[in-house]
Design an enzyme around this catalytic site. Structure first.
Site, PDB file in Angstrom:
ATOM      1  N   SER A 142      46.581  41.210  37.197  1.00  0.00           N
ATOM      2  CA  SER A 142      45.336  41.938  37.496  1.00  0.00           C
ATOM      3  C   SER A 142      45.682  43.419  37.494  1.00  0.00           C
ATOM      4  O   SER A 142      46.864  43.783  37.585  1.00  0.00           O
ATOM      5  CB  SER A 142      44.855  41.521  38.895  1.00  0.00           C
ATOM      6  OG  SER A 142      43.880  42.412  39.393  1.00  0.00           O
ATOM      7  N   TYR A 155      46.041  39.354  47.894  1.00  0.00           N
ATOM      8  CA  TYR A 155      45.815  39.325  46.441  1.00  0.00           C
ATOM      9  C   TYR A 155      46.699  40.359  45.742  1.00  0.00           C
ATOM     10  O   TYR A 155      47.375  40.064  44.750  1.00  0.00           O
ATOM     11  CB  TYR A 155      44.324  39.606  46.191  1.00  0.00           C
ATOM     12  CG  TYR A 155      43.860  39.431  44.766  1.00  0.00           C
ATOM     13  CD1 TYR A 155      43.425  38.189  44.304  1.00  0.00           C
ATOM     14  CD2 TYR A 155      43.822  40.503  43.883  1.00  0.00           C
ATOM     15  CE1 TYR A 155      42.972  38.023  43.006  1.00  0.00           C
ATOM     16  CE2 TYR A 155      43.375  40.349  42.582  1.00  0.00           C
ATOM     17  CZ  TYR A 155      42.944  39.113  42.143  1.00  0.00           C
ATOM     18  OH  TYR A 155      42.496  38.956  40.850  1.00  0.00           O
TER      19      TYR A 155
HETATM   20  P1  NAD Z   1      37.275  31.715  38.725  1.00  0.00           P
HETATM   21  O1  NAD Z   1      36.984  31.437  40.153  1.00  0.00           O
HETATM   22  O2  NAD Z   1      36.191  31.625  37.713  1.00  0.00           O
HETATM   23  O3  NAD Z   1      38.464  30.760  38.219  1.00  0.00           O
HETATM   24  C1  NAD Z   1      39.525  30.374  39.035  1.00  0.00           C
HETATM   25  C2  NAD Z   1      40.099  29.081  38.494  1.00  0.00           C
HETATM   26  O4  NAD Z   1      41.210  28.695  39.313  1.00  0.00           O
HETATM   27  C3  NAD Z   1      39.103  27.915  38.549  1.00  0.00           C
HETATM   28  O5  NAD Z   1      39.318  27.062  37.447  1.00  0.00           O
HETATM   29  C4  NAD Z   1      39.491  27.208  39.846  1.00  0.00           C
HETATM   30  O6  NAD Z   1      39.103  25.853  39.898  1.00  0.00           O
HETATM   31  C5  NAD Z   1      40.997  27.368  39.764  1.00  0.00           C
HETATM   32  N1  NAD Z   1      41.687  27.170  41.038  1.00  0.00           N
HETATM   33  C6  NAD Z   1      41.459  27.760  42.239  1.00  0.00           C
HETATM   34  N2  NAD Z   1      42.308  27.284  43.161  1.00  0.00           N
HETATM   35  C7  NAD Z   1      43.100  26.384  42.528  1.00  0.00           C
HETATM   36  C8  NAD Z   1      44.162  25.535  42.936  1.00  0.00           C
HETATM   37  N3  NAD Z   1      44.601  25.512  44.201  1.00  0.00           N
HETATM   38  N4  NAD Z   1      44.746  24.731  42.010  1.00  0.00           N
HETATM   39  C9  NAD Z   1      44.303  24.720  40.736  1.00  0.00           C
HETATM   40  N5  NAD Z   1      43.302  25.491  40.289  1.00  0.00           N
HETATM   41  C10 NAD Z   1      42.712  26.310  41.175  1.00  0.00           C
HETATM   42  O7  NAD Z   1      37.939  33.155  38.736  1.00  0.00           O
HETATM   43  P2  NAD Z   1      38.532  34.093  37.568  1.00  0.00           P
HETATM   44  O8  NAD Z   1      38.011  35.443  37.848  1.00  0.00           O
HETATM   45  O9  NAD Z   1      38.367  33.500  36.243  1.00  0.00           O
HETATM   46  O10 NAD Z   1      40.065  34.106  37.988  1.00  0.00           O
HETATM   47  C11 NAD Z   1      41.106  33.631  37.143  1.00  0.00           C
HETATM   48  C12 NAD Z   1      42.341  34.488  37.329  1.00  0.00           C
HETATM   49  O11 NAD Z   1      42.051  35.811  36.893  1.00  0.00           O
HETATM   50  C13 NAD Z   1      42.789  34.612  38.797  1.00  0.00           C
HETATM   51  O12 NAD Z   1      44.206  34.569  38.844  1.00  0.00           O
HETATM   52  C14 NAD Z   1      42.293  35.986  39.180  1.00  0.00           C
HETATM   53  O13 NAD Z   1      43.055  36.540  40.196  1.00  0.00           O
HETATM   54  C15 NAD Z   1      42.469  36.727  37.870  1.00  0.00           C
HETATM   55  N6  NAD Z   1      41.704  37.964  37.745  1.00  0.00           N
HETATM   56  C16 NAD Z   1      40.348  37.958  37.848  1.00  0.00           C
HETATM   57  C17 NAD Z   1      39.650  39.159  37.693  1.00  0.00           C
HETATM   58  C18 NAD Z   1      38.155  39.230  37.760  1.00  0.00           C
HETATM   59  O14 NAD Z   1      37.635  40.350  37.810  1.00  0.00           O
HETATM   60  N7  NAD Z   1      37.440  38.125  37.754  1.00  0.00           N
HETATM   61  C19 NAD Z   1      40.352  40.342  37.443  1.00  0.00           C
HETATM   62  C20 NAD Z   1      41.740  40.297  37.366  1.00  0.00           C
HETATM   63  C21 NAD Z   1      42.409  39.105  37.494  1.00  0.00           C
END
Ligand code: NAD
Length: 260
Positions: A142, A155
């Site tokens: 991130s 985080y």
């Molecule tokens: P999201 O909530 O849409 O997806 C998260 C995914 O992780 C889902 O498939 C969920 O079921 C899964 N998950 C959660 N806990 C879990 C567990 N214990 N075991 C297995 N799977 C699990 O969110 P997202 O925004 O797509 O996040 C995905 C990644 O991207 C994360 O690592 C997040 O930190 C990172 N990220 C997101 C953003 C943003 O702005 N959305 C920015 C930077 C990084």
């Protein structure tokens, strides 16, 4: 480009992980989906991906906070898809609170899923890549792997931690046909971020769309959300031969957030 390869994408039932899984399948790669959600919805995602791209697609509900689940997930990927060439450590959760109020159990959970879970997945996946002399590890870090924001101590710590893991694994696999990199997205409008937008709308007494613009204007100079499709395309690039000498680096995709 990736036909004959197999990828495990953790946390790919929604958001960024699903965008990455789609992009890899679009290149002919077999995919193991993972994450939580409605079983019927997940089955529809799995079937659609497999049919649209004519690739094997499997699913596991392994919990990335549980080391035994991760070992089983890697073994299942190799068994069902005939190997494990690409590992995307993407599963993640968020919780916001000042450090003084941060619940210790949520701290442990965030570190377990986003940092320790990636360690276990890499440890189990690497022998499969080393056997073939080819592999790609992509860690969804991130902007918070590079800079901090208030109220996100766990985080930010997990995301900075995975930058260290990325660099170490890159050094240990250099010269083996394997690369390990991080993607560092700014705001992407997924379920994880929508929850923060909804909170903000309530706090500032604005509409959800006003709150979204307000949130972007604080951090992301482009004032536009990054999309899961853009991140999927970046991941595909990292899996290409053109990226064979890119290893151990963060790749921000953040509308200018970390340029400030
Ligand atoms: P999201 O909530 O849409 O997806 C998260 C995914 O992780 C889902 O498939 C969920 O079921 C899964 N998950 C959660 N806990 C879990 C567990 N214990 N075991 C297995 N799977 C699990 O969110 P997202 O925004 O797509 O996040 C995905 C990644 O991207 C994360 O690592 C997040 O930190 C990172 N990220 C997101 C953003 C943003 O702005 N959305 C920015 C930077 C990084």
């Amino acid at each position: 480009m990736l036909r004959g390869k197999a990828a495990l994408v953790t946390g790919s039932t929604s958001g960024i992980g699903l965008g990455i899984a789609r992009a890899l399948a679009g290149q002919g790669c077999a995919v193991m989906l993972n994450g939580f959600g409605e079983p019927a919805e997940i089955e529809t995602i799995r079937e659609t991906l497999a049919q649209e791209h004519d690739v094997p697609v499997s699913y596991s509900d392994a919990d990335l906070s549980q080391p035994d689940d991760i070992a089983a997930l890697v073994a299942m990927t190799a068994d069902q898809l005939g190997g494990l060439d690409i590992l995307v450590n993407n599963a993640g959760i968020q919780h916001t609170a000042p450090v003084t109020d941060f619940p210790a159990d949520i701290w442990e959970m965030i570190i377990a899923i986003m940092l320790t879970g990636a360690f276990h997945a890499i440890q189990h996946a690497l022998p499969h890549m080393q056997e073939k002399g080819w592999g790609r590890i992509v860690n969804t870090s991130s902007v918070h792997g590079l800079v901090a924001s208030v109220q996100k101590s766990a985080y930010v710590s997990a995301k900075h931690g995975i930058m260290g893991l990325t660099k170490t694994v890159a050094l240990e696999t250099a010269g083996q046909g394997i690369t390990c990199n991080a993607i560092n997205p700014g705001f992407v409008r997924t379920e994880l971020v929508q929850a923060q937008i909804d909170d903000r709308a309530q706090k500032i007494g604005a509409s959800v769309e006003e709150a979204a613009r307000n949130m972007l204007s604080e951090k992301q100079p482009s004032l536009e959300f990054v999309t899961p499709e853009q991140i999927g395309a970046l991941c595909v690039f990292l899996c290409s031969d053109a990226a064979a000498q890119i290893t151990g680096v963060p790749i921000p995709i953040d509308g200018g957030w970390t340029a400030q």
